[in-house]
Scaffold this motif. Structure first.
Motif, PDB file in Angstrom:
ATOM      1  N   GLU A 118      -8.666  21.602 -33.023  1.00 34.18           N
ATOM      2  CA  GLU A 118      -7.496  21.148 -32.268  1.00 34.18           C
ATOM      3  C   GLU A 118      -6.371  22.169 -32.384  1.00 34.18           C
ATOM      4  N   ARG A 123      -7.124  19.226 -28.297  1.00 36.23           N
ATOM      5  CA  ARG A 123      -7.654  17.974 -28.849  1.00 36.23           C
ATOM      6  C   ARG A 123      -9.025  17.613 -28.271  1.00 36.23           C
ATOM      7  N   SER A 124      -9.234  17.925 -27.004  1.00 37.15           N
ATOM      8  CA  SER A 124     -10.512  17.565 -26.384  1.00 37.15           C
ATOM      9  C   SER A 124     -11.674  18.304 -27.042  1.00 37.15           C
ATOM     10  N   ASN A 127     -12.348  16.539 -30.385  1.00 38.09           N
ATOM     11  CA  ASN A 127     -13.033  15.256 -30.198  1.00 38.09           C
ATOM     12  C   ASN A 127     -14.502  15.458 -29.852  1.00 38.09           C
ATOM     13  N   LYS A 441     -15.267  25.288 -24.217  1.00 39.15           N
ATOM     14  CA  LYS A 441     -15.965  24.118 -23.669  1.00 39.15           C
ATOM     15  C   LYS A 441     -17.178  24.533 -22.832  1.00 39.15           C
TER      16      LYS A 441
END
Length: 556
Positions: A118, A123-124, A127, A441
């Protein structure tokens, strides 16, 4: 040679029961000792006052699972001692943890390793990584319970699922009540038991086969001497390159960057103590691995002329271990109990560690902000409930493990999935400053799809051919030999029709996934504006320019 049958005596049951009694007693003691002053810090980190030796033993015991105890030995039996390379790569991943990665986590003093993601990305990303760790951990739990339960079933006759449920519930109980201190101290007891049981098996095994010289002679006849496989062949099982460039990263993540490992390092008061614990762990891992390899060599010697798998005495190669112990148990009373206790000890230590770290991850990363106003007692009960829920889900997943391949292969693939996703993110964050959130990501998504494709597509792949296994010393009919040979021909024919990509050996999946993860992340980041890391504590030491270690601040 006899078929597998229940042979547990009263003494065996007594010795076996001692493992659970001591483990439960440690959990109860730790739970009572912290009663009334239980906090998140105490439950997950032992108040950061843990000692070096227990933590080192705990780290070692956690890595030597029940599946590893049997899987490593049976790998030698069926495919040769290529896993001796673990002895070579252990110093490599230990040095990497010591000099590169531990500094980052210890400098930041984060309760959750995923909080780093994070801080570095967003934050994504945190998580996603937390969820992936939890999911992969839930898949590992049934494996750590299944192998001991399978072994116990073979020698006691009790149904595997009954054993698994009882074992799982007891492990959930002492993990929930005692927190990290219970996990660490039961790990110490269980690690000692693992060593004792392995040594006893070696002594009894050498006595039964005629000594060390007979073992090496049998290995030479069976083409099982540890000759390095240096060819770069993606279909080859156990090559030097698979270990150096793939297995090394799996172990580096598991022992150095996973939440369960960092949780123990940070539980020590100083970084110097944490680094000492690394080498206590590495030394114990080397000793236990060496014992496991030697056990596999002894078992092969015992069945050199009559392979139980080919002759139909067992259905899976992993069951040969239990058969060997059964047939040699008559040498002295209680031998079966010592063996099963050692396997169970290995499984319990890993299971309790995963339960503790997963419950902490779920609370810290998903519930802590929603429970800011909750009391410490409420938070403590919440984490205990989480331990119970995760444990029950893991126990219920055992039915899936029964349908998969060898224990060694399943274990590697379970850890590979987590390594490719989570470890790939840490590498991108610490080593590649230009990688941004979008690139990270995309890198994880693409690499996970590729590795998942390889694993799922390889489920129908013909099992890797074993080294020669003889049955000329068995009392079996010629028709059985003929059947086995014709099945082998069918297997080869079917294997040739599978697309080559599915024949890539599972040991290469990790390095393929990591390369795709990192390269994809770098490319997408470059196309989307790149990134600049302002806080150099988020980078490994050799990339820091303006952040001397003595000036680094702690973040909690």
């Amino acid at each position: 040679m006899t078929t597998l049958s229940a042979q547990f005596s009263i003494l065996d049951y007594v010795l076996f029961a001692i493992v659970f009694v001591v483990s439960l007693a440690i959990g109860l003691y730790c739970g009572v000792k912290v009663k009334g002053k239980s906090t998140v810090n105490e439950y997950l980190f032992g108040g950061k006052k843990m000692n070096i030796i227990p933590v080192g033993f705990s780290l070692a015991a956690t890595t030597i699972t029940g599946s590893a105890t049997i899987g490593q030995s049976m790998e030698v039996y069926a495919y040769g001692p290529h896993n001796w390379m673990h002895l070579v790569i252990t110093p490599i991943w230990s040095l990497a943890i010591h000099y590169i990665f531990l500094n980052v986590f210890y400098d930041l003093q984060l309760m959750s390793t995923f909080t780093y993601l994070e801080m570095r990305f967003d934050r994504s990303v945190k998580n996603f990584a937390s969820a992936l760790y939890v999911i992969s951990g839930v898949f590992v739990i049934p494996l750590t319970i299944y192998v001991p339960a399978l072994s116990f079933q073979e020698v006691s006759g009790i149904n595997l699922h009954i054993i698994a449920v009882i074992t799982g519930l007891l492990c959930i109980w002492y993990t929930a009540i005692g927190g990290i201190k219970a996990v660490v101290w039961t790990d110490v007891f269980q690690c000692v038991l693992i060593l004792i049981s392995a040594i006893v098996i070696i002594i009894v095994g050498l006595s039964s086969v005629g000594g060390v010289e007979k073992v090496f002679t049998a290995l030479q006849r069976g083409e099982r001497l540890p000759i390095p496989k240096t060819s770069i062949d993606l279909e080859t099982r156990g090559s030097v390159w698979a270990y150096l460039f793939s297995t090394t990263f799996v172990l580096l993540y598991t022992f150095g960057l996973s939440q369960s490992a960092v949780q123990r390092y940070v539980s020590l008061s100083t970084i110097q103590n944490a680094k000492k614990a690394i080498w206590v762990q590495a030394s114990l891992v080397e000793v236990i691995l060496l014992l496991q390899l030697f056990i596999g060599a002894i078992i092969y010697t015992a069945y050199e002329n009559c392979d139980p798998l080919t002759s139909g005495l067992v259905k899976k190669v992993d069951q040969v271990f239990a058969l060997f112990v059964q047939e040699k148990a008559s040498l002295f009373p209680g031998f079966n109990g010592i063996f099963i206790a050692g396997v169970f000890a290995a499984g319990l230590s890993t299971t309790s560690t995963i339960l503790n770290s997963i419950s902490g991850t779920i609370y810290l990363d998903f519930l802590s902000k929603r429970m800011k106003s909750s009391s410490e007692a409420t938070i403590s009960r919440t984490m205990k409930i989480l331990v119970a829920i995760v444990g029950v889900i893991g126990i219920a997943s055992i039915c899936l493990i029964e349908k998969l391949g060898t224990v060694f292969a399943i274990t590697i693939q379970c850890f590979t999935i987590s390594t490719v996703g989570v470890f790939g993110l840490f590498i991108s964050g610490m080593v590649f400053p230009r990688t941004n959130s979008k690139g990270a990501k995309c890198g994880v998504a693409v690499s996970m799809l590729v590795v998942g494709f390889l694993i799922i597509g390889g489920l129908n792949k013909t099992p890797d051919p074993t080294l020669p296994l003889r049955v000329d010393g068995c009392d079996i009919s010629n028709s059985m030999n003929s059947t086995a040979f014709s099945n082998s021909e069918t297997v080869v024919s079917r294997n040739l029709n599978i697309h080559w990509i599915f024949r890539i050996n599972f040991q290469y999946h990790c390095i393929i996934g990591l390369i795709i993860n990192i390269i994809t992340g770098v490319i997408i980041s470059a196309l989307t504006g790149g990134n600049k890391v302002e806080d150099e504590r988020l980078l490994v030491n050799f990339l820091r320019k303006n952040a001397p270690r003595e000036n680094l601040l702690s973040v909690n």
